[in-house]
Design an enzyme around this catalytic site. Structure first.
Site, PDB file in Angstrom:
ATOM      1  N   ARG A   1      -7.652   7.402   5.349  1.00  0.00           N
ATOM      2  CA  ARG A   1      -7.732   7.439   6.702  1.00  0.00           C
ATOM      3  C   ARG A   1      -7.443   8.922   7.144  1.00  0.00           C
ATOM      4  O   ARG A   1      -6.903   9.799   6.493  1.00  0.00           O
ATOM      5  CB  ARG A   1      -6.357   6.915   6.973  1.00  0.00           C
ATOM      6  CG  ARG A   1      -6.584   5.140   7.189  1.00  0.00           C
ATOM      7  CD  ARG A   1      -5.320   4.420   7.434  1.00  0.00           C
ATOM      8  NE  ARG A   1      -4.147   4.722   6.618  1.00  0.00           N
ATOM      9  CZ  ARG A   1      -2.927   4.714   6.952  1.00  0.00           C
ATOM     10  NH1 ARG A   1      -2.621   4.054   7.932  1.00  0.00           N
ATOM     11  NH2 ARG A   1      -2.121   5.358   6.283  1.00  0.00           N
TER      12      ARG A   1
ATOM     13  N   ARG B   1       0.837  -1.133   0.011  1.00  0.00           N
ATOM     14  CA  ARG B   1      -0.037   0.015  -0.051  1.00  0.00           C
ATOM     15  C   ARG B   1       0.975   1.161  -0.078  1.00  0.00           C
ATOM     16  O   ARG B   1       1.804   1.402   0.871  1.00  0.00           O
ATOM     17  CB  ARG B   1      -0.906   0.052   1.430  1.00  0.00           C
ATOM     18  CG  ARG B   1      -2.181   1.103   1.214  1.00  0.00           C
ATOM     19  CD  ARG B   1      -2.767   1.008   2.101  1.00  0.00           C
ATOM     20  NE  ARG B   1      -2.141   1.745   3.387  1.00  0.00           N
ATOM     21  CZ  ARG B   1      -1.750   1.299   4.532  1.00  0.00           C
ATOM     22  NH1 ARG B   1      -2.665   0.193   5.003  1.00  0.00           N
ATOM     23  NH2 ARG B   1      -1.208   1.845   5.432  1.00  0.00           N
TER      24      ARG B   1
ATOM     25  N   SER C   1      -2.413  -3.116   5.751  1.00  0.00           N
ATOM     26  CA  SER C   1      -3.727  -3.359   6.219  1.00  0.00           C
ATOM     27  C   SER C   1      -4.899  -2.506   5.683  1.00  0.00           C
ATOM     28  O   SER C   1      -4.597  -1.649   5.232  1.00  0.00           O
ATOM     29  CB  SER C   1      -3.812  -3.342   7.737  1.00  0.00           C
ATOM     30  OG  SER C   1      -3.439  -2.016   8.049  1.00  0.00           O
TER      31      SER C   1
ATOM     32  N   LYS D   1      12.685  10.148  10.821  1.00  0.00           N
ATOM     33  CA  LYS D   1      12.030   8.903  10.594  1.00  0.00           C
ATOM     34  C   LYS D   1      13.143   7.826  11.002  1.00  0.00           C
ATOM     35  O   LYS D   1      14.035   7.692  10.163  1.00  0.00           O
ATOM     36  CB  LYS D   1      11.237   8.687   9.336  1.00  0.00           C
ATOM     37  CG  LYS D   1       9.946   9.401   9.125  1.00  0.00           C
ATOM     38  CD  LYS D   1       9.579   8.872   8.031  1.00  0.00           C
ATOM     39  CE  LYS D   1       8.465   9.835   7.731  1.00  0.00           C
ATOM     40  NZ  LYS D   1       7.322   9.132   6.546  1.00  0.00           N
TER      41      LYS D   1
ATOM     42  N   ASN E   1       4.179   0.671   2.095  1.00  0.00           N
ATOM     43  CA  ASN E   1       4.155  -0.410   3.155  1.00  0.00           C
ATOM     44  C   ASN E   1       4.477  -1.605   2.206  1.00  0.00           C
ATOM     45  O   ASN E   1       3.363  -2.194   1.533  1.00  0.00           O
ATOM     46  CB  ASN E   1       2.930  -0.466   3.835  1.00  0.00           C
ATOM     47  CG  ASN E   1       3.090   0.881   4.792  1.00  0.00           C
ATOM     48  OD1 ASN E   1       3.905   0.905   5.889  1.00  0.00           O
ATOM     49  ND2 ASN E   1       2.332   1.667   4.476  1.00  0.00           N
TER      50      ASN E   1
ATOM     51  N   LYS F   1      12.571   2.853   5.238  1.00  0.00           N
ATOM     52  CA  LYS F   1      12.561   4.089   4.839  1.00  0.00           C
ATOM     53  C   LYS F   1      13.934   4.551   4.207  1.00  0.00           C
ATOM     54  O   LYS F   1      13.878   5.509   3.564  1.00  0.00           O
ATOM     55  CB  LYS F   1      12.197   4.905   6.350  1.00  0.00           C
ATOM     56  CG  LYS F   1      10.587   5.107   6.170  1.00  0.00           C
ATOM     57  CD  LYS F   1      10.480   4.901   7.736  1.00  0.00           C
ATOM     58  CE  LYS F   1       8.630   4.687   7.562  1.00  0.00           C
ATOM     59  NZ  LYS F   1       8.136   3.602   8.315  1.00  0.00           N
TER      60      LYS F   1
ATOM     61  N   GLU G   1       5.055   7.120   2.324  1.00  0.00           N
ATOM     62  CA  GLU G   1       6.044   5.849   2.394  1.00  0.00           C
ATOM     63  C   GLU G   1       5.060   4.716   1.597  1.00  0.00           C
ATOM     64  O   GLU G   1       3.620   4.721   1.177  1.00  0.00           O
ATOM     65  CB  GLU G   1       6.332   5.410   3.671  1.00  0.00           C
ATOM     66  CG  GLU G   1       5.078   4.931   4.302  1.00  0.00           C
ATOM     67  CD  GLU G   1       5.485   3.846   5.471  1.00  0.00           C
ATOM     68  OE1 GLU G   1       6.749   3.404   5.361  1.00  0.00           O
ATOM     69  OE2 GLU G   1       4.586   3.442   6.150  1.00  0.00           O
TER      70      GLU G   1
ATOM     71  N   GLU H   1       7.948   0.567  11.573  1.00  0.00           N
ATOM     72  CA  GLU H   1       6.635   0.694  11.093  1.00  0.00           C
ATOM     73  C   GLU H   1       5.626   0.342  12.132  1.00  0.00           C
ATOM     74  O   GLU H   1       6.103   0.175  13.266  1.00  0.00           O
ATOM     75  CB  GLU H   1       6.464  -0.762  10.166  1.00  0.00           C
ATOM     76  CG  GLU H   1       7.083  -0.768   8.884  1.00  0.00           C
ATOM     77  CD  GLU H   1       6.872   0.248   7.879  1.00  0.00           C
ATOM     78  OE1 GLU H   1       5.837   0.634   7.833  1.00  0.00           O
ATOM     79  OE2 GLU H   1       7.657   0.581   7.228  1.00  0.00           O
ATOM     80  N   GLY H   2       4.441   0.563  11.907  1.00  0.00           N
ATOM     81  CA  GLY H   2       3.501   0.526  12.787  1.00  0.00           C
ATOM     82  C   GLY H   2       2.975   1.658  13.461  1.00  0.00           C
ATOM     83  O   GLY H   2       1.974   1.983  14.412  1.00  0.00           O
TER      84      GLY H   2
HETATM   85  N1  LIG Z   1       6.334  13.381   5.451  1.00  0.00           N
HETATM   86  C1  LIG Z   1       5.366  13.608   6.415  1.00  0.00           C
HETATM   87  N2  LIG Z   1       4.787  14.754   6.263  1.00  0.00           N
HETATM   88  C2  LIG Z   1       3.629  14.773   7.376  1.00  0.00           C
HETATM   89  N3  LIG Z   1       3.005  13.741   7.894  1.00  0.00           N
HETATM   90  C3  LIG Z   1       3.808  12.733   7.834  1.00  0.00           C
HETATM   91  C4  LIG Z   1       5.121  12.507   7.201  1.00  0.00           C
HETATM   92  N4  LIG Z   1       5.396  11.313   7.348  1.00  0.00           N
HETATM   93  C5  LIG Z   1       4.801  10.530   8.077  1.00  0.00           C
HETATM   94  N5  LIG Z   1       3.732  11.348   8.518  1.00  0.00           N
HETATM   95  C6  LIG Z   1       2.492  10.908   9.601  1.00  0.00           C
HETATM   96  O1  LIG Z   1       2.852  10.152  10.360  1.00  0.00           O
HETATM   97  C7  LIG Z   1       2.409   8.904   9.995  1.00  0.00           C
HETATM   98  C8  LIG Z   1       3.194   7.549   9.979  1.00  0.00           C
HETATM   99  O2  LIG Z   1       4.271   7.768   9.087  1.00  0.00           O
HETATM  100  P1  LIG Z   1       4.672   6.700   8.130  1.00  0.00           P
HETATM  101  O3  LIG Z   1       3.771   5.839   7.489  1.00  0.00           O
HETATM  102  O4  LIG Z   1       5.956   7.082   7.657  1.00  0.00           O
HETATM  103  O5  LIG Z   1       5.271   5.406   9.435  1.00  0.00           O
HETATM  104  P2  LIG Z   1       4.881   4.078   9.823  1.00  0.00           P
HETATM  105  O6  LIG Z   1       5.518   3.753  11.188  1.00  0.00           O
HETATM  106  O7  LIG Z   1       5.518   3.226   8.794  1.00  0.00           O
HETATM  107  O8  LIG Z   1       3.347   3.999   9.783  1.00  0.00           O
HETATM  108  P3  LIG Z   1       2.390   2.798   9.042  1.00  0.00           P
HETATM  109  O9  LIG Z   1       2.235   1.914  10.401  1.00  0.00           O
HETATM  110  O10 LIG Z   1       1.008   3.724   9.009  1.00  0.00           O
HETATM  111  O11 LIG Z   1       3.000   2.233   8.047  1.00  0.00           O
HETATM  112  C9  LIG Z   1       1.585   9.052   8.645  1.00  0.00           C
HETATM  113  O12 LIG Z   1       0.480   8.341   8.521  1.00  0.00           O
HETATM  114  C10 LIG Z   1       1.496  10.508   8.672  1.00  0.00           C
HETATM  115  O13 LIG Z   1       0.262  10.855   9.329  1.00  0.00           O
HETATM  116 MG   LIG Z   2       4.748   1.888   7.352  1.00  0.00          MG
END
Ligand SMILES: Nc1ncnc2c1ncn2[C@@H]1O[C@H](COP(=O)(O)OP(=O)(O)OP(=O)(O)O)[C@@H](O)[C@H]1O
Ligand SMILES: [Mg+2]
Length: 475
Positions: free
Chosen positions: A451, A125, A151, A365, A146, A306, A144, A369-370
């Site tokens: 979402r 996704r 999910s 970052k 996934n 990432k 990003e 994940e999560g």
């Molecule tokens: N560059 C960005 N600008 C603004 N908000 C961001 C950015 N990157 C991430 N976010 C916010 O942080 C959340 C989580 O970011 P990201 O998807 O990179 O992390 P993750 O831990 O892999 O999350 P997921 O479990 O959804 O895969 C995103 O859903 C978004 O709301």
């Molecule tokens: Mg993710």
């Protein structure tokens, strides 16, 4: 006569009434989630959190996200097939990030043994936010992609009917007609079914690898039931079951609890906490070495880190993967936000200085994940001041913070009071592909996900209790 959305949002009595109808409708349509982290019991089921109304999304940007998905599928696959690129890209990261290092060492080991399975199945996704530029325009920017355990393909198949019903009751029939159909569950199952057929054994099963307590189980069930409808048997097992009962035969066929496994579909295994003991890591290695199709295989898992995302945004890198396809490169690159390395050296030093000067414009970052792991604002300064001269900083990447325009909506959550929120949304496109040897035999965008969260939260998904399910309303 129909009314306007703004007027409906302000009408407290109407909202109260619609709220009750909305919750019941979500239950009727199977938008379900367990409310507590307790063992399987129907007593702890409620509706999964969702917005009272769908959120406006510009038509062109929505279609852009869907259209670029088959290119992203191929990109992820090509990255996963390039061990030199993965090694060069992840070298600095794995020195300081133990979790990525462990995944990488499994990848290395499988590479040395030569992967035993030529069928590759990817279900991913790609997530985006709509960035509001100073010139007034809006553009689609990728958060990003996934590549493991992506999910909400199941629940997203059920939410359109809920919003349609709410809009009818709210006397917004014109909006009602614009809610899109969406069925990622069926599309993800088509990818799984294709890979299962290619595996070529009627007795062999699809194994969902899951956590012991899975609040989001109904999301899995939709995909699972789509497979059963096609007479493809499904079992659900945990790392622990694979440790206890798993084995490989002479031709590396994987058996768990006496079942031959055609596909391991990972809905677990993406966070360090998922590996509760050394035995879980041994189980992961056994599955990766096996003839079962892995969704994803270890190299595709790594392609979703990432650090890889940041490397792909560097000039010239996409061309390495699409040497003769400038249009695909341009379409993919158009969705990239600014991404910056924190590797040791001049370039990384520049990134540190940039982040310290304007922390509110960036997101820091780690390779996690999560949800809930990203760092924002002043905290970026605290972390980087501490780490700026240490190689520990290479566990992170820096990214431009995307700035969407907030939209007013109500978020419905079991047990939480209703209030009008200023909200930000994230659009996801589900990708599914199957490759056999050199041939891509299936490559599709199989649906979308919207979402939405209150704009006071910087980070966190639906499972983390921050974001809620939504639908795009094309405008
Ligand atoms: N560059 C960005 N600008 C603004 N908000 C961001 C950015 N990157 C991430 N976010 C916010 O942080 C959340 C989580 O970011 P990201 O998807 O990179 O992390 P993750 O831990 O892999 O999350 P997921 O479990 O959804 O895969 C995103 O859903 C978004 O709301
Ligand atoms: Mg993710």
């Amino acid at each position: 006569m129909s009314v306007k959305r703004e007027d409906v949002l302000k009408d407290e009595n109407l909202i109260k009434n619609i709220q009750e109808i909305a919750k019941d409708t979500a239950l009727l349509h199977g938008v379900l989630m367990r409310t507590k982290e307790t063992p399987n019991s129907p007593e702890v089921v409620s509706y999964a959190p969702f917005t009272l109304f769908p959120t406006p999304v510009p038509t062109a940007l929505f279609h852009q996200a869907l259209a670029v998905q088959t290119h992203f599928n191929r990109l992820v696959d090509r990255v996963s097939q390039d061990p030199t690129f993965l090694e060069e890209t992840l070298t600095s990261t794995i020195k300081v990030d133990d979790f990525t290092a462990r995944l990488f060492s499994i990848h290395k080991q499988v590479q040395q043994e030569h992967p035993s399975q030529s069928i590759v199945l990817g279900l991913n996704r790609s997530d985006y936010m709509l960035d509001h530029r100073p010139d007034g325009g809006t553009s689609l920017k990728q958060i990003e992609i996934n590549t493991i355990a992506a999910s909400f393909g199941g629940l997203a198949s059920r939410t359109p009917d809920v919003h349609r019903h709410i809009l009818k009751v709210a006397n917004l029939p014109e909006e009602c007609n614009r809610v899109l159909d969406n069925n990622p569950a069926a599309g993800l199952a088509r990818g799984l079914a294709k890979a299962w057929e290619l595996y070529g054994s009627e007795r062999a099963v699809v194994m969902f690898l899951v956590e012991d307590v899975q609040r989001n189980i109904y999301d899995h069930r939709y995909v699972e039931n789509e497979l059963w409808k096609r007479n493809i048997p499904v079992i659900r097992r945990q790392f622990e079951d694979v440790c206890r009962t798993g084995s490989l035969d002479q031709s590396k066929r994987l058996f768990v609890d006496g079942h031959e496994i055609a596909i391991v579909y990972f809905r677990n295994g993406y966070m360090p906490q998922n590996y509760t003991s050394e035995k879980s890591w041994e189980a992961r290695l056994m599955m990766e070495r096996s003839l079962a199709v892995k969704c994803p295989d270890i190299s595709t898992h790594l392609a979703g880190t990432k650090k890889v995302q940041q490397e792909l945004a560097r000039p010239g890198v996409l061309e390495r993967f699409f040497p003769d396809e400038p249009e695909a490169v341009a379409q993919i690159r158009a969705t990239f936000a600014g991404l910056y390395t924190l590797d040791m050296g001049e370039e990384g030093d520049k990134t540190v200085a940039m982040a310290l000067a304007n922390p509110d414009q960036y997101v820091l970052k780690p390779q996690r994940e999560g949800g809930g792991n990203n760092i924002y604002g002043n905290e970026i300064c605290e972390v980087l001041e501490n780490l700026k001269n240490s190689s520990e900083r290479t566990a992170y990447i820096l990214m431009d913070k995307i700035q969407p325009v907030p939209v007013q909506n109500y978020l419905l959550r079991p047990g939480a009071p209703l209030r009008l929120n200023s909200c930000l949304s994230e659009l996801g496109a589900f990708g599914a592909y199957v490759r056999k040897g050199k041939d891509m035999v299936f490559n599709e965008c199989v649906g979308h996900l919207l979402r939405t969260k209150s704009s006071e939260h910087a980070d966190g998904g639906v499972a983390a209790g921050v974001a809620v399910l939504d639908n795009p309303l094309l405008v």
